[in-house]
Design a protein around this motif. Structure first.
Motif, short mmCIF file in Angstrom:
data_model
loop_
_atom_site.label_atom_id
_atom_site.label_comp_id
_atom_site.label_asym_id
_atom_site.label_seq_id
_atom_site.Cartn_x
_atom_site.Cartn_y
_atom_site.Cartn_z
N PRO A 1 67.45 42.05 20.35
CA PRO A 1 67.87 43.22 21.12
C PRO A 1 67.75 44.48 20.29
O PRO A 1 67.98 44.47 19.07
N THR A 2 67.36 45.58 20.92
CA THR A 2 67.22 46.86 20.23
C THR A 2 67.94 47.93 21.03
O THR A 2 68.13 47.82 22.24
N SER A 3 68.32 49.00 20.35
CA SER A 3 68.98 50.12 21.05
C SER A 3 68.00 50.80 22.00
O SER A 3 68.37 51.26 23.08
N ALA A 4 66.71 50.83 21.62
CA ALA A 4 65.70 51.42 22.50
C ALA A 4 65.54 50.58 23.76
O ALA A 4 65.37 51.12 24.86
N GLY A 5 65.57 49.26 23.61
CA GLY A 5 65.47 48.39 24.77
C GLY A 5 66.66 48.56 25.69
O GLY A 5 66.52 48.57 26.92
N ALA A 6 67.86 48.69 25.10
CA ALA A 6 69.06 48.92 25.90
C ALA A 6 68.96 50.25 26.65
O ALA A 6 69.35 50.36 27.81
N GLY A 7 68.40 51.27 25.97
CA GLY A 7 68.22 52.56 26.63
C GLY A 7 67.22 52.50 27.76
O GLY A 7 67.40 53.13 28.81
N PHE A 8 66.15 51.72 27.57
CA PHE A 8 65.14 51.53 28.61
C PHE A 8 65.77 50.86 29.83
O PHE A 8 65.59 51.29 30.97
N ASP A 9 66.53 49.80 29.58
CA ASP A 9 67.21 49.08 30.66
C ASP A 9 68.16 50.01 31.41
O ASP A 9 68.23 49.99 32.64
N GLU A 10 68.89 50.82 30.66
CA GLU A 10 69.83 51.76 31.27
C GLU A 10 69.11 52.78 32.15
O GLU A 10 69.56 53.10 33.25
N VAL B 1 57.80 56.62 36.95
CA VAL B 1 57.57 55.93 35.68
C VAL B 1 58.07 56.79 34.52
O VAL B 1 58.70 56.30 33.58
N GLY B 2 57.82 58.09 34.60
CA GLY B 2 58.28 58.99 33.55
C GLY B 2 59.79 59.03 33.44
O GLY B 2 60.35 59.01 32.34
N ILE B 3 60.47 59.05 34.59
CA ILE B 3 61.93 59.09 34.59
C ILE B 3 62.50 57.78 34.07
O ILE B 3 63.43 57.76 33.26
N GLY B 4 61.94 56.67 34.52
CA GLY B 4 62.49 55.37 34.17
C GLY B 4 62.09 54.85 32.81
O GLY B 4 62.88 54.17 32.16
N GLY B 5 60.86 55.17 32.36
CA GLY B 5 60.41 54.55 31.13
C GLY B 5 59.64 55.42 30.17
O GLY B 5 59.17 54.93 29.14
N GLY B 6 59.51 56.71 30.49
CA GLY B 6 58.70 57.58 29.64
C GLY B 6 59.13 57.60 28.19
O GLY B 6 58.32 57.42 27.28
N ARG B 7 60.42 57.77 27.95
CA ARG B 7 60.89 57.89 26.57
C ARG B 7 60.83 56.55 25.82
O ARG B 7 60.87 56.52 24.59
N SER B 8 60.72 55.45 26.56
CA SER B 8 60.71 54.14 25.91
C SER B 8 59.40 53.90 25.16
O SER B 8 59.35 53.06 24.28
N LEU B 9 58.34 54.63 25.50
CA LEU B 9 57.07 54.44 24.82
C LEU B 9 57.08 55.06 23.42
O LEU B 9 56.20 54.75 22.61
N PHE B 10 58.05 55.91 23.15
CA PHE B 10 58.16 56.55 21.84
C PHE B 10 59.46 56.10 21.19
O PHE B 10 60.54 56.59 21.53
N ARG B 11 59.36 55.17 20.29
CA ARG B 11 60.55 54.52 19.77
C ARG B 11 60.30 53.98 18.37
O ARG B 11 59.18 53.67 18.00
#
Length: 233
Positions: free
Chosen positions: A111-120, A43-53
């Motif tokens: 669409p957001t850049s953070a969402g695109a980063g999360f998807d990536e 979860v941390g690898i895939g989505g950790g940074r997405s919680l701080f946006r």
């Protein structure tokens, strides 16, 4: 520059609930002490940074979260096994199908850049999980498709000039989308029964990704002097 702030706790109720449910289901399939720490790392690898946006959490992010949760369950299903069972294939295929869903929803909402980063990040993690899970079947070389993205991200620290906006490419999108399909097929019961099929799928995944990354790195190097916003592969 503003400091990133956590997304609204209320807005994160859905994704956190999805991920918690996925971890519980994963533990039900693999009731070992190491299961929960492993899932938390993923979860941390895939989505950790997405919680701080800076950007707000969007409906498409919930779909991306569901994809991440499904691959947590997939991981639990393939642990301690050689190849992928049909239930694992079904879970993995559902996550891959949803990859089109979050893009569709994002284009029709906000669409957001953070969402695109999360998807990536989730896309990259899915390929990594599949690659690692295929090691018992095809050997260590098959991990290469899974680590290309992370090697590229690490290379950006050594070569900041590569932080460029890549031009749109249908070829790149097609190759990226095919990785999960090819690697999932490479570990399927069909591949185990017909090794030539599984080996071919794994090789095609690796060769196509080498071509795609090589082509993009060549473009980035040729345009290294042009300052544009960073955009990962």
């Amino acid at each position: 520059m503003r400091t990133p702030r956590p997304a609204s706790g209320l807005r994160l109720l859905t994704p956190l609930s999805l991920l918690t449910a996925a971890i519980v289901i994963s533990f039900a399939f693999q009731p070992q002490w190491s299961t929960i720490p492993l899932m938390l790392v993923l979860v941390g690898i895939g989505g950790g940074r997405s919680l701080f946006r800076e950007e707000n959490w969007q409906p498409a992010d919930d779909i991306t979260t569901l994809r991440l949760g499904l691959f947590l369950i997939f991981t639990a299903l393939v642990l301690d096994s050689v190849g992928f069972s049909w239930p694992a294939i079904a879970v993995g295929a559902a996550a891959l199908i949803l990859d089109a869903g979050d893009g569709y929803v994002a284009r029709r909402t906000t669409p957001t850049s953070a969402g695109a980063g999360f998807d990536e990040s989730v896309d990259a993690l899915i390929v990594l999980i599949l690659s690692v899970a295929l090691i018992p079947v095809w050997g260590w070389w098959v991990i290469l498709p899974g680590i290309f993205y992370y090697l590229f991200r690490a290379a950006l620290f050594l070569r900041p000039a590569w932080r460029q906006q890549l031009p749109p490419s249908l070829r790149r999108k097609t190759i990226a989308a095919s990785q999960g399909i090819l690697l999932l097929a490479a570990g399927s019961p069909v591949a185990l029964a017909n090794p030539w099929f599984g080996f071919t799928c794994a090789v095609i995944a690796l060769v196509s990704l080498v071509y795609s990354f090589g082509r993009d790195l060549l473009w980035l190097e040729q345009h290294a002097g042009i300052p544009t916003p960073a955009h990962a592969h």
